[in-house]
Design a protein around this motif. Structure first.
Motif, PDB file in Angstrom:
ATOM      1  N   GLN A  27      -3.816   5.188   0.394  1.00  0.00           N
ATOM      2  CA  GLN A  27      -2.523   5.611   0.340  1.00  0.00           C
ATOM      3  C   GLN A  27      -2.414   6.678   1.857  1.00  0.00           C
ATOM      4  O   GLN A  27      -2.946   7.798   1.573  1.00  0.00           O
ATOM      5  CB  GLN A  27      -2.080   6.329  -0.708  1.00  0.00           C
ATOM      6  CG  GLN A  27      -1.883   5.453  -1.751  1.00  0.00           C
ATOM      7  CD  GLN A  27      -0.847   6.048  -3.115  1.00  0.00           C
ATOM      8  OE1 GLN A  27       0.116   6.285  -3.092  1.00  0.00           O
ATOM      9  NE2 GLN A  27      -1.925   6.238  -4.412  1.00  0.00           N
ATOM     10  N   TYR A  28      -1.920   6.195   2.697  1.00  0.00           N
ATOM     11  CA  TYR A  28      -1.724   7.038   4.172  1.00  0.00           C
ATOM     12  C   TYR A  28      -0.702   6.597   4.837  1.00  0.00           C
ATOM     13  O   TYR A  28      -0.127   5.265   4.859  1.00  0.00           O
ATOM     14  CB  TYR A  28      -2.960   7.047   4.895  1.00  0.00           C
ATOM     15  CG  TYR A  28      -3.142   7.598   6.064  1.00  0.00           C
ATOM     16  CD1 TYR A  28      -3.608   8.980   6.082  1.00  0.00           C
ATOM     17  CD2 TYR A  28      -2.749   6.982   7.429  1.00  0.00           C
ATOM     18  CE1 TYR A  28      -3.571   9.784   7.156  1.00  0.00           C
ATOM     19  CE2 TYR A  28      -2.671   7.906   8.537  1.00  0.00           C
ATOM     20  CZ  TYR A  28      -3.088   9.155   8.252  1.00  0.00           C
ATOM     21  OH  TYR A  28      -3.008  10.015   9.622  1.00  0.00           O
ATOM     22  N   PRO A  29       0.364   7.458   5.401  1.00  0.00           N
ATOM     23  CA  PRO A  29       0.051   8.910   5.525  1.00  0.00           C
ATOM     24  C   PRO A  29       0.772   9.580   4.430  1.00  0.00           C
ATOM     25  O   PRO A  29       0.749  10.812   4.556  1.00  0.00           O
ATOM     26  CB  PRO A  29       0.800   9.050   6.795  1.00  0.00           C
ATOM     27  CG  PRO A  29       1.909   8.149   6.739  1.00  0.00           C
ATOM     28  CD  PRO A  29       1.242   6.833   6.195  1.00  0.00           C
ATOM     29  N   ARG A  30       1.331   8.937   3.557  1.00  0.00           N
ATOM     30  CA  ARG A  30       1.955   9.734   2.242  1.00  0.00           C
ATOM     31  C   ARG A  30       1.854   8.920   1.056  1.00  0.00           C
ATOM     32  O   ARG A  30       1.327   7.762   1.115  1.00  0.00           O
ATOM     33  CB  ARG A  30       3.217   9.962   2.650  1.00  0.00           C
ATOM     34  CG  ARG A  30       4.256   8.722   2.547  1.00  0.00           C
ATOM     35  CD  ARG A  30       5.894   8.910   2.918  1.00  0.00           C
ATOM     36  NE  ARG A  30       6.538   7.702   2.928  1.00  0.00           N
ATOM     37  CZ  ARG A  30       6.930   7.076   1.951  1.00  0.00           C
ATOM     38  NH1 ARG A  30       6.667   7.489   0.903  1.00  0.00           N
ATOM     39  NH2 ARG A  30       7.702   5.959   2.136  1.00  0.00           N
ATOM     40  N   GLN A  31       2.113   9.557   0.000  1.00  0.00           N
ATOM     41  CA  GLN A  31       1.735   8.926  -1.466  1.00  0.00           C
ATOM     42  C   GLN A  31       2.922   7.878  -1.410  1.00  0.00           C
ATOM     43  O   GLN A  31       4.059   7.819  -1.040  1.00  0.00           O
ATOM     44  CB  GLN A  31       1.989   9.950  -2.567  1.00  0.00           C
ATOM     45  CG  GLN A  31       1.803   9.476  -3.829  1.00  0.00           C
ATOM     46  CD  GLN A  31       0.132   9.592  -4.193  1.00  0.00           C
ATOM     47  OE1 GLN A  31      -0.307  10.208  -3.156  1.00  0.00           O
ATOM     48  NE2 GLN A  31      -0.291   9.217  -5.111  1.00  0.00           N
ATOM     49  N   GLY A  32       2.504   6.447  -1.906  1.00  0.00           N
ATOM     50  CA  GLY A  32       3.168   5.410  -2.103  1.00  0.00           C
ATOM     51  C   GLY A  32       3.237   4.584  -0.939  1.00  0.00           C
ATOM     52  O   GLY A  32       3.790   3.363  -0.729  1.00  0.00           O
ATOM     53  N   SER A  33       2.610   4.849   0.280  1.00  0.00           N
ATOM     54  CA  SER A  33       2.614   4.062   1.448  1.00  0.00           C
ATOM     55  C   SER A  33       1.070   3.687   1.803  1.00  0.00           C
ATOM     56  O   SER A  33      -0.036   4.577   1.790  1.00  0.00           O
ATOM     57  CB  SER A  33       2.897   4.958   2.810  1.00  0.00           C
ATOM     58  OG  SER A  33       3.072   4.299   4.070  1.00  0.00           O
ATOM     59  N   TRP A  34       1.013   2.318   1.542  1.00  0.00           N
ATOM     60  CA  TRP A  34      -0.500   2.032   1.736  1.00  0.00           C
ATOM     61  C   TRP A  34      -0.973   1.357   3.050  1.00  0.00           C
ATOM     62  O   TRP A  34      -0.214   0.748   3.809  1.00  0.00           O
ATOM     63  CB  TRP A  34      -0.930   0.835   0.565  1.00  0.00           C
ATOM     64  CG  TRP A  34      -0.655   1.435  -0.760  1.00  0.00           C
ATOM     65  CD1 TRP A  34       0.579   1.500  -1.315  1.00  0.00           C
ATOM     66  CD2 TRP A  34      -1.708   1.839  -1.514  1.00  0.00           C
ATOM     67  NE1 TRP A  34       0.393   2.081  -2.888  1.00  0.00           N
ATOM     68  CE2 TRP A  34      -1.148   2.181  -2.905  1.00  0.00           C
ATOM     69  CE3 TRP A  34      -3.132   1.981  -1.536  1.00  0.00           C
ATOM     70  CZ2 TRP A  34      -1.726   2.989  -3.820  1.00  0.00           C
ATOM     71  CZ3 TRP A  34      -3.683   2.464  -2.563  1.00  0.00           C
ATOM     72  CH2 TRP A  34      -3.115   2.838  -3.556  1.00  0.00           C
ATOM     73  N   THR A  35      -2.281   1.403   3.483  1.00  0.00           N
ATOM     74  CA  THR A  35      -2.821   0.978   4.601  1.00  0.00           C
ATOM     75  C   THR A  35      -4.146   0.524   4.436  1.00  0.00           C
ATOM     76  O   THR A  35      -4.971   1.029   3.415  1.00  0.00           O
ATOM     77  CB  THR A  35      -2.742   1.855   5.936  1.00  0.00           C
ATOM     78  OG1 THR A  35      -3.014   1.304   6.985  1.00  0.00           O
ATOM     79  CG2 THR A  35      -3.604   3.010   5.443  1.00  0.00           C
ATOM     80  N   ILE A  36      -4.728  -0.192   5.170  1.00  0.00           N
ATOM     81  CA  ILE A  36      -6.106  -0.997   5.128  1.00  0.00           C
ATOM     82  C   ILE A  36      -6.882   0.023   5.983  1.00  0.00           C
ATOM     83  O   ILE A  36      -6.894   0.555   6.905  1.00  0.00           O
ATOM     84  CB  ILE A  36      -6.033  -2.146   5.947  1.00  0.00           C
ATOM     85  CG1 ILE A  36      -5.563  -3.397   5.121  1.00  0.00           C
ATOM     86  CG2 ILE A  36      -7.528  -2.725   6.220  1.00  0.00           C
ATOM     87  CD1 ILE A  36      -5.518  -4.552   5.632  1.00  0.00           C
ATOM     88  N   ALA A  37      -8.387   0.391   5.439  1.00  0.00           N
ATOM     89  CA  ALA A  37      -9.141   1.413   5.802  1.00  0.00           C
ATOM     90  C   ALA A  37     -10.344   0.770   5.619  1.00  0.00           C
ATOM     91  O   ALA A  37     -10.757  -0.323   5.026  1.00  0.00           O
ATOM     92  CB  ALA A  37      -9.032   2.702   5.242  1.00  0.00           C
ATOM     93  N   PHE A  38     -11.728   1.447   6.118  1.00  0.00           N
ATOM     94  CA  PHE A  38     -12.723   0.744   6.124  1.00  0.00           C
ATOM     95  C   PHE A  38     -13.767   1.992   5.805  1.00  0.00           C
ATOM     96  O   PHE A  38     -13.784   3.111   6.242  1.00  0.00           O
ATOM     97  CB  PHE A  38     -13.257   0.380   7.482  1.00  0.00           C
ATOM     98  CG  PHE A  38     -12.481  -0.904   7.963  1.00  0.00           C
ATOM     99  CD1 PHE A  38     -12.886  -2.221   7.511  1.00  0.00           C
ATOM    100  CD2 PHE A  38     -11.523  -0.719   9.056  1.00  0.00           C
ATOM    101  CE1 PHE A  38     -11.685  -3.157   8.211  1.00  0.00           C
ATOM    102  CE2 PHE A  38     -10.814  -1.752   9.395  1.00  0.00           C
ATOM    103  CZ  PHE A  38     -10.934  -2.760   8.880  1.00  0.00           C
TER     104      PHE A  38
END
Length: 215
Positions: free
Chosen positions: A128-139
């Protein structure tokens, strides 16, 4: 008219970008090879300068020379004698002010990314980034260590959140493992997903042919 222009763009754009990237890479390697030849002229007699100038104008020779140098360096570094010399070289670079900070940092990163037993960029996750409820892919790049790990209660992991469409820049975060969702997709699939801004998902079908482009 707009439909046909878009269809033509879909055909030629991937090829044009591929050719541009390959041309840039070949030009960079040829430039490196030319720099080596220029430095060699100062060490060799004038009788050899004409031969070096002829080599400078051979297209693609820089790529072959760089690949051969990398291969020979790898063979040298893989044996006991080569490893001893590399340790002496690392020790020398570690004693030069300013240079040692840059060299050691780059070496640690490259060893982590490219070594066969490294774990960096081996797992794609959702955060969750940059805020709660917003998702993105990370490694996942590892786990916090040293003083940082001592000050973080619980089980934390280090993750790299790439930007779109350029994944070489991004953000380094340390998050609780419970806040990280593991993905089954490979790192290559995840990178493709990020670079395409979510257009090309894992297992996505290729773009339609030019004749089937929509209005």
């Amino acid at each position: 008219m707009k439909k046909y222009l878009v269809a033509g763009l879909l055909v030629w754009l991937p090829l044009a970008v591929t050719i541009w990237l390959l041309s840039w890479l070949l030009g960079s390697l040829d430039g490196l090879f030319a720099a080596v030849l220029s430095a060699s002229q100062a060490l060799l007699p004038e009788s050899a300068h004409a031969s070096l100038e002829r080599l400078r104008h051979v297209p693609g020779l820089g790529v072959v020379a760089v690949l051969a140098a990398l291969l020979l360096t790898g063979v040298f570094a893989a044996n006991i004698v080569g490893q001893w010399w590399l340790r002496q070289y690392d020790r020398l670079m570690g004693k030069i002010p300013i240079v040692k900070s840059i060299y050691n940092s780059v070496k640690q990163v490259s060893d982590t990314l490219f070594s066969s037993n490294g774990n960096a960029f081996r797992e794609a996750v959702l955060v969750q980034y940059p805020r709660q409820g917003s998702w993105t892919i990370a490694f996942v790049t590892g786990k916090p260590g040293g003083e940082v790990a001592e000050r973080l209660p619980g089980d934390y992991v280090s993750v790299y959140v790439p930007t779109t469409p350029n994944p070489t820049s991004g953000f380094f975060l340390m998050m609780p493992r419970s806040d990280v969702l593991e993905l089954k997709m490979s790192v290559d699939e995840a990178l493709k997903y990020v670079i395409s801004m979510g257009v090309v998902g894992p297992g996505a079908e290729p773009l339609p042919a030019a004749g089937t482009a929509r209005n």
